[in-house]
Design a protein around this motif. Structure first.
Motif: not given
Length: 167
Positions: A24-32, A100-101
């Protein structure tokens, strides 16, 4: 054509869902990073519209449109800006996915895909007549700027972010 079509929205969607569920933390970074780079891209598209090579004087054809109906299903013509070639967010966002991946996985196959997919997209957007090489470079720069901002946001403690917005 397949890289251009399926390596963009479908791959972005799958990656975001997997990150949301597993990191989830990496998801938020990618999303932002995608939102920020998308906003930067929108400003550039609006202020400096640049036509893709297929609209230029050279005989360059949009092979994605000429040889496939799939892409227009995923991105209907009424929802696109035909003069939004600079920067290439097709490449920029694939670059973000790759970064990110690469960060979140130890799986060698996924790490290889994290490198190969952005390179393949850079190639695909140019050979399909949808972007110039300069668009790819600018897309990478805009995406990296979005990522830098997203990483700064992520480094600010949640309590400090809450205080700043008055909650």
């Amino acid at each position: 054509n397949w890289v251009y079509i399926y390596g963009h929205w479908p791959l972005i969607g799958i990656t975001l869902v997997c990150l949301f569920l597993r990191a989830p933390a990496d998801y938020r970074i990618l999303r932002n990073a995608m939102f920020i780079s998308g906003a930067i891209g929108l400003v550039i598209f609006a202020r400096y519209p640049v036509a893709p090579p297929r609209f230029g004087a050279l005989e360059v054809f949009d092979t994605v449109t000429n040889r496939s109906d799939s892409y227009r299903t995923l991105q209907p013509p009424g929802l696109i800006n035909r003069y939004a070639a600079m920067p290439s967010l097709h490449f920029g966002w694939n670059l973000l996915l790759g970064i990110v991946v690469w960060r979140v996985t130890s799986n060698r196959l996924l790490k290889a895909a994290a490198v190969v997919v952005p390179v393949a997209m850079a190639y695909a957007v140019v050979v399909t007549g949808n972007h110039y090489v300069a668009d790819v470079i600018a897309g990478g720069a805009v995406a990296l700027a979005g990522l830098a901002c997203a990483l700064v946001i992520a480094s600010v403690p949640a309590s400090a972010r809450s205080e700043r917005i008055g909650t």
